[in-house]
Design a protein around this motif. Sequence first.
Motif, PDB file in Angstrom:
ATOM      1  N   ILE A 149     -19.584  -0.917  47.317  1.00  0.00           N
ATOM      2  CA  ILE A 149     -19.942  -0.681  48.977  1.00  0.00           C
ATOM      3  C   ILE A 149     -18.817  -1.432  49.898  1.00  0.00           C
ATOM      4  CG2 ILE A 149     -21.517  -1.532  50.733  1.00  0.00           C
ATOM      5  CD1 ILE A 149     -22.912   0.399  48.301  1.00  0.00           C
ATOM      6  N   GLU A 202     -12.997 -11.544  48.150  1.00  0.00           N
ATOM      7  CA  GLU A 202     -13.655 -11.279  47.112  1.00  0.00           C
ATOM      8  C   GLU A 202     -13.839 -12.729  46.326  1.00  0.00           C
ATOM      9  OE1 GLU A 202     -15.466  -9.030  45.214  1.00  0.00           O
ATOM     10  OE2 GLU A 202     -15.459 -10.567  44.031  1.00  0.00           O
ATOM     11  N   LYS A 203     -14.859 -13.145  45.908  1.00  0.00           N
ATOM     12  CA  LYS A 203     -14.657 -14.357  45.125  1.00  0.00           C
ATOM     13  C   LYS A 203     -14.395 -14.247  43.762  1.00  0.00           C
ATOM     14  CE  LYS A 203     -19.605 -14.513  43.769  1.00  0.00           C
ATOM     15  NZ  LYS A 203     -20.824 -15.301  43.908  1.00  0.00           N
ATOM     16  N   ILE A 257     -22.660  -5.682  40.423  1.00  0.00           N
ATOM     17  CA  ILE A 257     -23.403  -4.496  40.299  1.00  0.00           C
ATOM     18  C   ILE A 257     -22.863  -3.167  40.021  1.00  0.00           C
ATOM     19  CG2 ILE A 257     -25.592  -3.645  41.130  1.00  0.00           C
ATOM     20  CD1 ILE A 257     -25.740  -5.557  43.169  1.00  0.00           C
ATOM     21  N   SER A 258     -21.612  -3.071  40.764  1.00  0.00           N
ATOM     22  CA  SER A 258     -20.936  -1.973  40.544  1.00  0.00           C
ATOM     23  C   SER A 258     -20.557  -1.555  39.245  1.00  0.00           C
ATOM     24  CB  SER A 258     -19.904  -1.696  41.674  1.00  0.00           C
ATOM     25  OG  SER A 258     -20.440  -1.890  42.880  1.00  0.00           O
ATOM     26  N   ASN A 270     -24.073  -0.528  35.777  1.00  0.00           N
ATOM     27  CA  ASN A 270     -25.196   0.377  36.123  1.00  0.00           C
ATOM     28  C   ASN A 270     -24.991   1.707  35.231  1.00  0.00           C
ATOM     29  OD1 ASN A 270     -22.970   2.135  37.341  1.00  0.00           O
ATOM     30  ND2 ASN A 270     -22.906   0.872  38.979  1.00  0.00           N
ATOM     31  N   VAL A 308     -24.933   7.115  37.687  1.00  0.00           N
ATOM     32  CA  VAL A 308     -25.406   8.608  37.905  1.00  0.00           C
ATOM     33  C   VAL A 308     -25.336   8.711  39.438  1.00  0.00           C
ATOM     34  CG1 VAL A 308     -27.520   9.846  37.814  1.00  0.00           C
ATOM     35  CG2 VAL A 308     -26.901   8.377  36.124  1.00  0.00           C
ATOM     36  N   VAL A 367     -16.612 -16.618  50.406  1.00  0.00           N
ATOM     37  CA  VAL A 367     -16.833 -16.765  51.890  1.00  0.00           C
ATOM     38  C   VAL A 367     -18.469 -17.567  51.956  1.00  0.00           C
ATOM     39  CG1 VAL A 367     -17.325 -15.622  54.012  1.00  0.00           C
ATOM     40  CG2 VAL A 367     -15.780 -14.775  52.779  1.00  0.00           C
ATOM     41  N   ILE A 378     -29.097  -2.959  48.378  1.00  0.00           N
ATOM     42  CA  ILE A 378     -28.556  -1.956  48.013  1.00  0.00           C
ATOM     43  C   ILE A 378     -28.376  -1.947  46.550  1.00  0.00           C
ATOM     44  CG2 ILE A 378     -26.343  -0.483  48.405  1.00  0.00           C
ATOM     45  CD1 ILE A 378     -27.510  -1.544  50.911  1.00  0.00           C
ATOM     46  N   GLY A 391     -27.495   3.191  45.220  1.00  0.00           N
ATOM     47  CA  GLY A 391     -26.427   2.442  45.956  1.00  0.00           C
ATOM     48  C   GLY A 391     -24.934   3.165  45.564  1.00  0.00           C
ATOM     49  N   LEU A 392     -24.784   3.391  44.426  1.00  0.00           N
ATOM     50  CA  LEU A 392     -23.448   3.979  44.010  1.00  0.00           C
ATOM     51  C   LEU A 392     -23.304   5.175  44.441  1.00  0.00           C
ATOM     52  CD1 LEU A 392     -21.016   3.502  41.589  1.00  0.00           C
ATOM     53  CD2 LEU A 392     -22.544   5.068  40.272  1.00  0.00           C
ATOM     54  N   THR A 393     -24.141   6.330  44.633  1.00  0.00           N
ATOM     55  CA  THR A 393     -24.326   7.511  45.105  1.00  0.00           C
ATOM     56  C   THR A 393     -23.970   7.433  46.799  1.00  0.00           C
ATOM     57  OG1 THR A 393     -25.839   8.052  43.269  1.00  0.00           O
ATOM     58  CG2 THR A 393     -25.525  10.024  44.891  1.00  0.00           C
TER      59      THR A 393
HETATM   60  C1  LIG Z   1     -29.150  -1.423  36.210  1.00  0.00           C
HETATM   61  C2  LIG Z   1     -28.801  -0.943  37.545  1.00  0.00           C
HETATM   62  C3  LIG Z   1     -28.292   0.589  37.393  1.00  0.00           C
HETATM   63  C4  LIG Z   1     -28.004   1.263  38.345  1.00  0.00           C
HETATM   64  N1  LIG Z   1     -27.588   2.734  38.203  1.00  0.00           N
HETATM   65  C5  LIG Z   1     -27.347   3.610  39.674  1.00  0.00           C
HETATM   66  C6  LIG Z   1     -27.001   4.678  39.440  1.00  0.00           C
HETATM   67  O1  LIG Z   1     -27.013   5.508  38.200  1.00  0.00           O
HETATM   68  N2  LIG Z   1     -26.609   5.322  40.431  1.00  0.00           N
HETATM   69  C7  LIG Z   1     -26.531   4.760  41.723  1.00  0.00           C
HETATM   70  O2  LIG Z   1     -26.353   5.473  42.785  1.00  0.00           O
HETATM   71  N3  LIG Z   1     -27.027   3.475  41.771  1.00  0.00           N
HETATM   72  C8  LIG Z   1     -27.135   2.878  40.746  1.00  0.00           C
HETATM   73  N4  LIG Z   1     -27.238   1.658  40.858  1.00  0.00           N
HETATM   74  C9  LIG Z   1     -27.073   0.774  42.068  1.00  0.00           C
HETATM   75  C10 LIG Z   1     -25.677   0.499  42.243  1.00  0.00           C
HETATM   76  O3  LIG Z   1     -25.063   0.017  40.997  1.00  0.00           O
HETATM   77  C11 LIG Z   1     -25.387  -0.395  43.368  1.00  0.00           C
HETATM   78  O4  LIG Z   1     -25.987  -0.212  44.542  1.00  0.00           O
HETATM   79  C12 LIG Z   1     -24.047  -0.882  43.888  1.00  0.00           C
HETATM   80  O5  LIG Z   1     -22.944  -1.082  42.818  1.00  0.00           O
HETATM   81  C13 LIG Z   1     -24.189  -2.272  44.654  1.00  0.00           C
HETATM   82  O6  LIG Z   1     -22.542  -2.148  44.827  1.00  0.00           O
HETATM   83  P1  LIG Z   1     -22.290  -3.693  45.841  1.00  0.00           P
HETATM   84  O7  LIG Z   1     -20.831  -3.546  46.144  1.00  0.00           O
HETATM   85  O8  LIG Z   1     -23.056  -3.941  46.828  1.00  0.00           O
HETATM   86  O9  LIG Z   1     -22.411  -4.870  44.911  1.00  0.00           O
HETATM   87  P2  LIG Z   1     -21.288  -5.540  43.812  1.00  0.00           P
HETATM   88  O10 LIG Z   1     -20.631  -4.470  43.033  1.00  0.00           O
HETATM   89  O11 LIG Z   1     -22.043  -6.571  43.161  1.00  0.00           O
HETATM   90  O12 LIG Z   1     -20.242  -6.065  44.852  1.00  0.00           O
HETATM   91  C14 LIG Z   1     -20.490  -7.161  45.614  1.00  0.00           C
HETATM   92  C15 LIG Z   1     -19.225  -8.003  45.577  1.00  0.00           C
HETATM   93  O13 LIG Z   1     -19.210  -9.035  46.422  1.00  0.00           O
HETATM   94  C16 LIG Z   1     -18.743 -10.249  45.836  1.00  0.00           C
HETATM   95  N5  LIG Z   1     -19.271 -11.486  46.458  1.00  0.00           N
HETATM   96  C17 LIG Z   1     -20.666 -12.196  46.308  1.00  0.00           C
HETATM   97  N6  LIG Z   1     -20.632 -13.079  47.177  1.00  0.00           N
HETATM   98  C18 LIG Z   1     -19.410 -13.266  47.743  1.00  0.00           C
HETATM   99  C19 LIG Z   1     -18.766 -14.274  48.905  1.00  0.00           C
HETATM  100  N7  LIG Z   1     -19.734 -15.333  49.178  1.00  0.00           N
HETATM  101  N8  LIG Z   1     -17.613 -14.255  49.019  1.00  0.00           N
HETATM  102  C20 LIG Z   1     -16.835 -13.368  48.446  1.00  0.00           C
HETATM  103  N9  LIG Z   1     -17.124 -12.223  47.566  1.00  0.00           N
HETATM  104  C21 LIG Z   1     -18.582 -12.476  47.267  1.00  0.00           C
HETATM  105  C22 LIG Z   1     -19.079 -10.403  44.133  1.00  0.00           C
HETATM  106  O14 LIG Z   1     -17.964 -11.025  43.401  1.00  0.00           O
HETATM  107  C23 LIG Z   1     -18.943  -8.681  44.113  1.00  0.00           C
HETATM  108  O15 LIG Z   1     -17.507  -8.505  43.525  1.00  0.00           O
HETATM  109  C24 LIG Z   1     -27.731   0.746  39.693  1.00  0.00           C
HETATM  110  C25 LIG Z   1     -28.010  -0.504  39.788  1.00  0.00           C
HETATM  111  C26 LIG Z   1     -28.331  -1.489  38.727  1.00  0.00           C
HETATM  112  C27 LIG Z   1     -28.588  -2.810  38.876  1.00  0.00           C
END
Ligand SMILES: Cc1cc2nc3c(=O)[nH]c(=O)nc-3n(C[C@H](O)[C@H](O)[C@H](O)COP(=O)(O)OP(=O)(O)OC[C@H]3O[C@@H](n4cnc5c(N)ncnc54)[C@H](O)[C@@H]3O)c2cc1C
Length: 359
Positions: A10, A29-30, A38-39, A42, A45, A173, A339, A343-345
């Motif tokens: 995201i 990024e921490k 989360i990314s 998963n 898909v 942060v 999210i 969320g990935l899609t």
């Molecule tokens: C089991 C599972 C299966 C899924 N399957 C699918 C799928 O098949 N298709 C689909 O579309 N979606 C799927 N999703 C959803 C999708 O994976 C998520 O919506 C998406 O990856 C979220 O990304 P993100 O960037 O919000 O979170 P993250 O990837 O977790 O990124 C957040 C980042 O913020 C950093 N961070 C956190 N706090 C701080 C801070 N205070 N300071 C600095 N950095 C910080 C973390 O280290 C991390 O790198 C799935 C989710 C799960 C859990």
Amino acid sequence: MVIVVGSGIIGSWIAYLLAKSGYEVYVFEKSENAGDGISGRNSGVLHSGIYYDETSLKSKLCFRGYEIAIPFFEKNKIPFSICGKVITTGLSESSEEEKDKQVEIEKLLSNGKRLGISGIELFSNPGSHWKHVLGNSALWIPKTGIVDVPSYLKALWQLGEEAGVKILKNKKVIREDGGVFAIDLQTKVKEELDADCFVNACGLYSDELLINDSKGNKFEIRPNKGEYFRLNKQLPYETLVYPLPMKTSTALGVHYTFHLGGDAYAGPNSNWAISKDDYKMNTPRKVYFESLRKITDFYKEEDLSEGYVGLRPRLFLNGESVKDFVIHKESNWIHLLGIESPGLTSSPAIAEEVVGMMV
Ligand SMILES: Cc1cc2nc3c(=O)[nH]c(=O)nc-3n(C[C@H](O)[C@H](O)[C@H](O)COP(=O)(O)OP(=O)(O)OC[C@H]3O[C@@H](n4cnc5c(N)ncnc54)[C@H](O)[C@@H]3O)c2cc1C
């Protein structure tokens, strides 16, 4: 200048689109390994959006995200496959349950048609079309795919940097005493941050940067665990096989999925984690196998071995569960909350939305 906090899928999409739109962008990024949130855990898909109510953000952004993602993968040579998906009623324990499932699958079909998802078909006796798929009825959704997530993230980071994004790792942060600070997790040095806009894309931790909004609403993210078991062989065809989605939760149920490298998995289930870093597998294989054997008879229990765990960022607003994505603007912050899937899609469309909120 914009500071994006978090470099999962995201934050990375947001930073890239902002930089392409001419903004000066810094990503804090921490973690050292940003793909491990989360990314990186998963099913990979690309969803059609069939599950979601047409008025929801999930529906709108999943559709749009899919539309943007496919040409993006083609252009940037990111491995993906539009393999399609079967959603089956699976085995039922009673005629009541079977009746209930028939109603559910019809509802899903109507929703898909209402949303204009092309090519959906309802099959009876799916096992005669897809050997080893169990159940009396199944939906075939050709518009569904899988993507190689590590390559997707890598490409986004690279494109972001080429567009001018500066990624700063090991920088956590925090918000404290009315200010915003970054703590360098290696040197422990704390510096105050200033930006025209901050974007909170912290996934599981996004509630730490927005505990109460200006109206006193309390946002809380509770981690919901999804465990994957590795399967020692793939089904004889390249198609995803899902059960009907869970009624009581946003989880889609234990399904069959595969990665482009050749690995196959069953997962994820849905249980509350004890913390945001609780990646321990708890479910005994025997119990887990009971879910998988409801949708396919291709596997024996001994074909399963422990895989990996992902944590869903389940959002609660004032203690009530929120089922949709939340994009919340407050003063010079844009917060992304809850999210979870899809969320990935949806990620490129979420980024478009955020860029649109800048003006
Ligand atoms: C089991 C599972 C299966 C899924 N399957 C699918 C799928 O098949 N298709 C689909 O579309 N979606 C799927 N999703 C959803 C999708 O994976 C998520 O919506 C998406 O990856 C979220 O990304 P993100 O960037 O919000 O979170 P993250 O990837 O977790 O990124 C957040 C980042 O913020 C950093 N961070 C956190 N706090 C701080 C801070 N205070 N300071 C600095 N950095 C910080 C973390 O280290 C991390 O790198 C799935 C989710 C799960 C859990």
